[in-house]
Design a protein around this motif. Structure first.
Motif, PDB file in Angstrom:
ATOM      1  N   UNK A  28     -15.740  -6.794   6.059  1.00 38.60           N
ATOM      2  CA  UNK A  28     -14.597  -6.288   6.814  1.00 38.60           C
ATOM      3  C   UNK A  28     -14.910  -4.870   7.309  1.00 38.60           C
ATOM      4  N   UNK A  29     -15.506  -4.811   8.487  1.00 43.33           N
ATOM      5  CA  UNK A  29     -16.035  -3.556   9.024  1.00 43.33           C
ATOM      6  C   UNK A  29     -14.978  -2.469   9.187  1.00 43.33           C
ATOM      7  N   UNK A  30     -13.738  -2.876   9.473  1.00 48.19           N
ATOM      8  CA  UNK A  30     -12.693  -1.898   9.773  1.00 48.19           C
ATOM      9  C   UNK A  30     -11.872  -1.497   8.543  1.00 48.19           C
ATOM     10  N   UNK A  31     -12.195  -2.040   7.385  1.00 51.00           N
ATOM     11  CA  UNK A  31     -11.354  -1.836   6.193  1.00 51.00           C
ATOM     12  C   UNK A  31     -11.180  -0.358   5.847  1.00 51.00           C
ATOM     13  N   UNK A  32     -12.271   0.383   5.766  1.00 55.21           N
ATOM     14  CA  UNK A  32     -12.179   1.804   5.394  1.00 55.21           C
ATOM     15  C   UNK A  32     -11.369   2.598   6.402  1.00 55.21           C
ATOM     16  N   UNK A  33     -11.591   2.310   7.683  1.00 55.22           N
ATOM     17  CA  UNK A  33     -10.863   3.035   8.728  1.00 55.22           C
ATOM     18  C   UNK A  33      -9.366   2.778   8.611  1.00 55.22           C
ATOM     19  N   UNK A  34      -8.993   1.517   8.400  1.00 50.96           N
ATOM     20  CA  UNK A  34      -7.570   1.163   8.270  1.00 50.96           C
ATOM     21  C   UNK A  34      -6.953   1.908   7.096  1.00 50.96           C
ATOM     22  N   UNK A  35      -7.640   1.898   5.963  1.00 49.89           N
ATOM     23  CA  UNK A  35      -7.099   2.545   4.766  1.00 49.89           C
ATOM     24  C   UNK A  35      -7.005   4.055   4.940  1.00 49.89           C
ATOM     25  N   UNK A  36      -7.954   4.637   5.641  1.00 50.67           N
ATOM     26  CA  UNK A  36      -7.908   6.079   5.911  1.00 50.67           C
ATOM     27  C   UNK A  36      -6.740   6.445   6.825  1.00 50.67           C
ATOM     28  N   UNK A  37      -6.281   5.471   7.620  1.00 50.98           N
ATOM     29  CA  UNK A  37      -5.146   5.706   8.525  1.00 50.98           C
ATOM     30  C   UNK A  37      -3.814   5.309   7.886  1.00 50.98           C
ATOM     31  N   UNK A  38      -3.866   4.957   6.594  1.00 54.20           N
ATOM     32  CA  UNK A  38      -2.631   4.676   5.868  1.00 54.20           C
ATOM     33  C   UNK A  38      -2.269   3.209   5.738  1.00 54.20           C
ATOM     34  N   UNK A  39      -3.070   2.324   6.306  1.00 50.06           N
ATOM     35  CA  UNK A  39      -2.792   0.900   6.220  1.00 50.06           C
ATOM     36  C   UNK A  39      -3.434   0.272   4.991  1.00 50.06           C
ATOM     37  N   UNK A  40      -3.044  -0.969   4.728  1.00 49.32           N
ATOM     38  CA  UNK A  40      -3.605  -1.717   3.599  1.00 49.32           C
ATOM     39  C   UNK A  40      -4.250  -3.000   4.113  1.00 49.32           C
ATOM     40  N   UNK A  41      -5.304  -3.425   3.431  1.00 49.49           N
ATOM     41  CA  UNK A  41      -6.040  -4.629   3.823  1.00 49.49           C
ATOM     42  C   UNK A  41      -6.087  -5.587   2.643  1.00 49.49           C
ATOM     43  N   UNK A  42      -5.700  -6.841   2.891  1.00 46.71           N
ATOM     44  CA  UNK A  42      -5.716  -7.881   1.861  1.00 46.71           C
ATOM     45  C   UNK A  42      -6.617  -9.019   2.339  1.00 46.71           C
ATOM     46  N   UNK A  43      -7.532  -9.453   1.498  1.00 49.79           N
ATOM     47  CA  UNK A  43      -8.497 -10.493   1.865  1.00 49.79           C
ATOM     48  C   UNK A  43      -8.152 -11.802   1.162  1.00 49.79           C
TER      49      UNK A  43
END
Length: 370
Positions: A47-62
């Motif tokens: 998930x290439x964008x995972x770190x960027x999303x989390x740094x912008x305040x979002x959460x990622x669930x796989x």
């Protein structure tokens, strides 16, 4: 108004996915003091964008990849997710049309009354077995949706039939893709492609993207221009098949495969032309990016929306034509003048700085109405 939390459902989160790039282009620019987006993906890929999303305040669930065998297990996982996140999300925005039924059924149960189905494609799938599986799921998902969005009329009419929908365009960060001569020189030198005629292609390795035909086209180009070189950027289920095809056509020294990368915008600068003979597209966001970078662009005339032609640089060629005809067209248009097309991209409604406001207002208007 309190912060609105939106849940996105996507197949993956890698650099070369058109759907993922659509979502990320809007996510980066959306006003996060008013709207925050979290993501659920169904993938085994990185998930290439995972770190960027989390740094912008979002959460990622796989979650696991969908298959007929694990439908019951996935429904259980979805139910557990919404039970754990009761009253967290005001909106669920599903970009996976074949997953919408499962999500919307359970989201409705937990009181999420804004359920957006987003059409990105004018086809149910590229494999007949997947089409058979998907058609009833598309019907049921459409039935449970409360609102409908598409990237083009073609994609919207395919999925929604006579139901009303709005269009939110596959906008890009146009300034990132503007032609940059210095990046071009530097990257071509790094790739040892100085004085080469470089054909570029970006897309997931799958039947839909038609890379086998692209290799046939390139083989014909090589017969007439020994200086030609092909770069394929992507990943996917057919990657090994494409490698075997390259070997069978004896193109190993002329074709380079590059994994999905964060600086894909730089590669457009290094290309001399962009070829994308996809079988179908909801839009084809890479075609907008390639035009923005000032490239000559070639794509199929069938099942590609005409909306994608926003500059004179894009040419449609029928997929029924031979690889030789495609090669001749490509080689007959090599002496064009490379320039920026930012104003044309902006005027056509594909610059994210303008279009993100449409999405923001759409979400907030749905909340106000509810």
């Amino acid at each position: 108004m309190s912060l609105v939390r939106v849940l996105y459902i996507l197949p993956a989160l890698n650099f070369c996915g058109g759907m993922e790039n659509y979502a990320m282009n809007y996510y980066r620019k959306i006003d996060k003091t008013r709207i925050q987006i979290d993501f659920i993906t169904h993938t085994n890929l990185e998930m290439s964008f995972k770190n960027e999303i989390e740094n912008l305040g979002g959460k990622v669930y796989q979650f696991p990849v969908f298959s007929i065998k694990n439908f019951n297990y996935i429904q259980k996982k979805i139910d557990e997710f919404f039970f754990t996140h009761k009253n967290t999300y005001s909106i669920i925005h599903c970009h996976m049309a074949n997953a919408a039924y499962f999500y919307f059924k359970i989201a409705k149960k937990y009181g999420i009354n804004i359920r957006i189905l987003h059409s990105h494609q004018p086809s149910a799938a590229d494999k007949i077995t997947h089409k058979i599986r998907n058609y009833p799921l598309l019907y049921l998902g459409n039935k449970l949706a409360t609102h409908r969005v598409a990237c083009t009329e073609l994609a919207g009419k395919f999925l929604f039939k006579n139901k009303p929908f709005i269009i939110i365009k596959n906008a890009i960060d146009a300034k990132k893709f503007n032609f940059n001569y210095n990046i071009r020189v530097e990257l071509r030198k790094k790739l040892n492609l100085e004085n080469k005629f470089v054909i570029g292609h970006i897309g997931r390795f799958c039947a839909q993207k038609n890379q086998k035909f692209l290799l046939e086209i390139f083989k014909e180009v090589l017969k007439k221009n020994k200086n030609a070189y092909l770069i394929l950027i992507g990943d996917g289920e057919d990657k090994q098949k494409i490698k075997e095809c390259i070997k069978n056509l004896n193109l190993m020294n002329k074709v380079k495969i590059i994994p999905p990368c964060e600086n894909v915008n730089d590669y457009y600068q290094a290309f001399d032309t962009f070829v994308f003979p996809s079988l179908y597209e909801g839009l084809g966001i890479v075609l907008i990016e390639a035009q923005c970078a000032g490239l000559m662009v070639y794509t199929g005339n069938e099942n590609i929306p005409k909306d994608v032609k926003v500059t004179s640089n894009l040419k449609f060629i029928s997929l029924k034509e031979s690889a030789n005809i495609w090669a001749d067209d490509i080689l007959n248009n090599t002496n064009y003048i490379r320039k920026n097309h930012y104003e044309e991209i902006k005027k056509s409604g594909y610059d994210i700085d303008n279009e993100v406001k449409i999405l923001e207002n759409y979400y907030l208007s749905l909340i106000n109405k509810s």
